[in-house]
Design a protein around this motif. Structure first.
Motif, PDB file in Angstrom:
ATOM      1  N   THR A   3      67.765  13.039  10.821  1.00 28.68           N
ATOM      2  CA  THR A   3      67.028  11.716  10.959  1.00 28.68           C
ATOM      3  C   THR A   3      67.469  10.537  10.009  1.00 28.68           C
ATOM      4  N   ALA A   4      67.797   9.647  10.576  1.00 31.91           N
ATOM      5  CA  ALA A   4      68.236   8.297   9.753  1.00 31.91           C
ATOM      6  C   ALA A   4      66.995   7.480   9.552  1.00 31.91           C
ATOM      7  N   VAL A   5      66.721   6.790   8.520  1.00 35.19           N
ATOM      8  CA  VAL A   5      65.362   5.916   8.318  1.00 35.19           C
ATOM      9  C   VAL A   5      66.237   4.784   7.790  1.00 35.19           C
ATOM     10  N   THR A   6      65.612   3.538   8.285  1.00 35.57           N
ATOM     11  CA  THR A   6      65.952   2.265   7.728  1.00 35.57           C
ATOM     12  C   THR A   6      64.160   1.610   7.412  1.00 35.57           C
ATOM     13  N   THR A   7      64.310   1.035   6.366  1.00 39.25           N
ATOM     14  CA  THR A   7      62.971   0.460   5.976  1.00 39.25           C
ATOM     15  C   THR A   7      63.022  -1.092   6.131  1.00 39.25           C
ATOM     16  N   TRP A   8      61.673  -1.751   6.232  1.00 40.94           N
ATOM     17  CA  TRP A   8      61.742  -3.211   6.117  1.00 40.94           C
ATOM     18  C   TRP A   8      60.394  -3.801   5.610  1.00 40.94           C
ATOM     19  N   THR A   9      60.517  -4.818   4.933  1.00 43.87           N
ATOM     20  CA  THR A   9      59.242  -5.475   4.393  1.00 43.87           C
ATOM     21  C   THR A   9      59.328  -7.055   4.784  1.00 43.87           C
ATOM     22  N   TYR A  10      58.403  -7.580   4.597  1.00 40.69           N
ATOM     23  CA  TYR A  10      58.353  -9.080   4.589  1.00 40.69           C
ATOM     24  C   TYR A  10      58.576  -9.590   3.471  1.00 40.69           C
ATOM     25  N   PRO A  11      59.521 -10.580   3.191  1.00 42.05           N
ATOM     26  CA  PRO A  11      59.985 -11.205   1.934  1.00 42.05           C
ATOM     27  C   PRO A  11      58.748 -11.729   1.286  1.00 42.05           C
ATOM     28  N   VAL A  12      58.572 -11.919   0.086  1.00 40.94           N
ATOM     29  CA  VAL A  12      57.264 -12.678  -0.332  1.00 40.94           C
ATOM     30  C   VAL A  12      57.248 -14.088  -0.002  1.00 40.94           C
ATOM     31  N   MET A  13      58.188 -14.663   0.301  1.00 38.60           N
ATOM     32  CA  MET A  13      58.005 -16.280   0.367  1.00 38.60           C
ATOM     33  C   MET A  13      57.879 -16.420   1.921  1.00 38.60           C
ATOM     34  N   LEU A  14      57.863 -15.516   2.682  1.00 42.63           N
ATOM     35  CA  LEU A  14      58.003 -15.674   4.297  1.00 42.63           C
ATOM     36  C   LEU A  14      56.563 -15.223   4.898  1.00 42.63           C
ATOM     37  N   ASP A  15      55.887 -16.348   5.609  1.00 43.43           N
ATOM     38  CA  ASP A  15      54.577 -15.967   6.059  1.00 43.43           C
ATOM     39  C   ASP A  15      54.674 -15.182   7.480  1.00 43.43           C
ATOM     40  N   GLY A  73      58.032  -0.695   5.105  1.00 40.73           N
ATOM     41  CA  GLY A  73      57.650  -0.375   3.357  1.00 40.73           C
ATOM     42  C   GLY A  73      58.627  -0.360   2.603  1.00 40.73           C
ATOM     43  N   ARG A  74      58.418  -0.130   1.493  1.00 39.96           N
ATOM     44  CA  ARG A  74      59.530  -0.396   0.590  1.00 39.96           C
ATOM     45  C   ARG A  74      60.572   0.968   0.570  1.00 39.96           C
ATOM     46  N   ALA A  75      61.763   0.931   0.429  1.00 41.67           N
ATOM     47  CA  ALA A  75      62.670   2.083   0.816  1.00 41.67           C
ATOM     48  C   ALA A  75      62.343   3.301  -0.059  1.00 41.67           C
ATOM     49  N   ILE A 135      60.521   8.810   0.058  1.00 49.40           N
ATOM     50  CA  ILE A 135      59.789   9.891  -0.788  1.00 49.40           C
ATOM     51  C   ILE A 135      58.790  10.429  -0.032  1.00 49.40           C
ATOM     52  N   GLU A 136      58.077   9.708   0.609  1.00 47.89           N
ATOM     53  CA  GLU A 136      56.954  10.012   1.775  1.00 47.89           C
ATOM     54  C   GLU A 136      57.833  11.028   2.821  1.00 47.89           C
ATOM     55  N   GLN A 137      58.821  10.742   3.308  1.00 48.96           N
ATOM     56  CA  GLN A 137      59.420  11.352   4.379  1.00 48.96           C
ATOM     57  C   GLN A 137      60.034  12.645   3.765  1.00 48.96           C
ATOM     58  N   SER A 138      60.447  12.544   2.534  1.00 49.07           N
ATOM     59  CA  SER A 138      60.918  14.087   1.927  1.00 49.07           C
ATOM     60  C   SER A 138      59.828  15.054   1.818  1.00 49.07           C
ATOM     61  N   GLU A 139      58.727  14.833   2.046  1.00 43.47           N
ATOM     62  CA  GLU A 139      57.648  15.829   2.257  1.00 43.47           C
ATOM     63  C   GLU A 139      57.582  16.604   3.607  1.00 43.47           C
ATOM     64  N   ARG A 140      58.454  16.136   4.614  1.00 44.03           N
ATOM     65  CA  ARG A 140      58.453  16.962   5.700  1.00 44.03           C
ATOM     66  C   ARG A 140      60.217  16.924   6.106  1.00 44.03           C
ATOM     67  N   ALA A 141      60.959  17.164   4.819  1.00 44.49           N
ATOM     68  CA  ALA A 141      62.244  17.204   5.113  1.00 44.49           C
ATOM     69  C   ALA A 141      63.082  18.514   4.655  1.00 44.49           C
ATOM     70  N   SER A 142      64.302  18.848   4.786  1.00 42.60           N
ATOM     71  CA  SER A 142      64.623  19.899   4.410  1.00 42.60           C
ATOM     72  C   SER A 142      65.559  19.450   3.169  1.00 42.60           C
ATOM     73  N   ALA A 154      65.736  10.428  -6.273  1.00 43.10           N
ATOM     74  CA  ALA A 154      66.181  11.872  -7.226  1.00 43.10           C
ATOM     75  C   ALA A 154      65.172  12.383  -8.037  1.00 43.10           C
ATOM     76  N   ALA A 155      64.300  11.345  -8.442  1.00 43.00           N
ATOM     77  CA  ALA A 155      63.269  11.852  -9.469  1.00 43.00           C
ATOM     78  C   ALA A 155      62.047  12.035  -8.923  1.00 43.00           C
ATOM     79  N   HIS A 156      61.675  11.903  -7.583  1.00 41.29           N
ATOM     80  CA  HIS A 156      60.339  11.960  -7.203  1.00 41.29           C
ATOM     81  C   HIS A 156      60.219  12.767  -5.794  1.00 41.29           C
ATOM     82  N   ALA A 157      61.363  12.911  -4.992  1.00 41.48           N
ATOM     83  CA  ALA A 157      61.362  13.355  -3.797  1.00 41.48           C
ATOM     84  C   ALA A 157      60.819  15.134  -3.812  1.00 41.48           C
ATOM     85  N   ARG A 158      60.177  15.484  -2.776  1.00 37.96           N
ATOM     86  CA  ARG A 158      59.720  16.660  -2.641  1.00 37.96           C
ATOM     87  C   ARG A 158      60.538  17.766  -1.835  1.00 37.96           C
TER      88      ARG A 158
END
Length: 163
Positions: free
Chosen positions: A39-51, A92-94, A99-106, A131-135
């Motif tokens: 599974t390939a995962v890409t994330t996105w968020t709205y920039p702070v300055m964009l409404d 969401g933030r990458a 890290i959330e996805q890592s809970e259901r990943a091998s 590396a520090a927080h994945a499950r």
């Protein structure tokens, strides 16, 4: 009676950087060897300055993320993704999403450096956080460094004052 147990996928964080394309390609080889889904995962968020509610705004970070993922998949697989391959674009933030996805990943696979940050660092903030927080186990893939081609043979170092 045999029960077929579906294994958790190998999850790859993709941001379109050369390191993430290399990570996707490498993870595909591991998934094939282990007969695991990928599974390939890409994330996105709205920039702070964009409404996000401004009707005059035609640009969409989600659409950019989808294009980025599509381009990375094409680059990694030359247009032919492997069997049992899925891809998703998640808000969401990458680091938090991966890290959330890592809970259901091998395994979680990330490139060592993304688009942001400071050049010359060994790890980017996302790969370090994963590396520090994945499950699950995390593989950080470094892009190959271009080797310098010289015509001279390497010289042994000589202490100062000696010929």
């Amino acid at each position: 009676m045999t029960d077929i147990v579906e294994s958790f996928p190998i999850v790859v964080g993709v941001d379109g950087s050369a390191a993430s394309v290399e990570a996707l390609s490498y993870a595909a080889r591991i998934a094939a060897a282990l007969e695991a889904p990928l599974t390939a995962v890409t994330t996105w968020t709205y920039p702070v300055m964009l409404d996000p509610f401004d009707p005059g705004t035609e640009w969409s970070p989600k659409n950019d993320a989808q294009r980025c993922l599509l381009d990375a998949v094409r680059a990694a697989f030359q247009g032919s993704p492997p069997k049992r391959f899925t891809q998703s674009v998640v808000p969401g933030r990458a680091a938090e999403v991966l890290i959330e996805q890592s809970e259901r990943a091998s395994m979680l696979v990330v490139g060592s450096r993304g688009h942001g940050g400071f050049a010359g660092l060994l790890l980017g903030s996302v790969s370090a956080a994963c590396a520090a927080h994945a499950r699950c186990p995390v593989l950080v893939v470094h892009t190959p460094m271009p080797s310098a081609v010289t015509s001279e043979a390497p010289r042994a170092s000589v202490p100062p004052g000696r010929p």
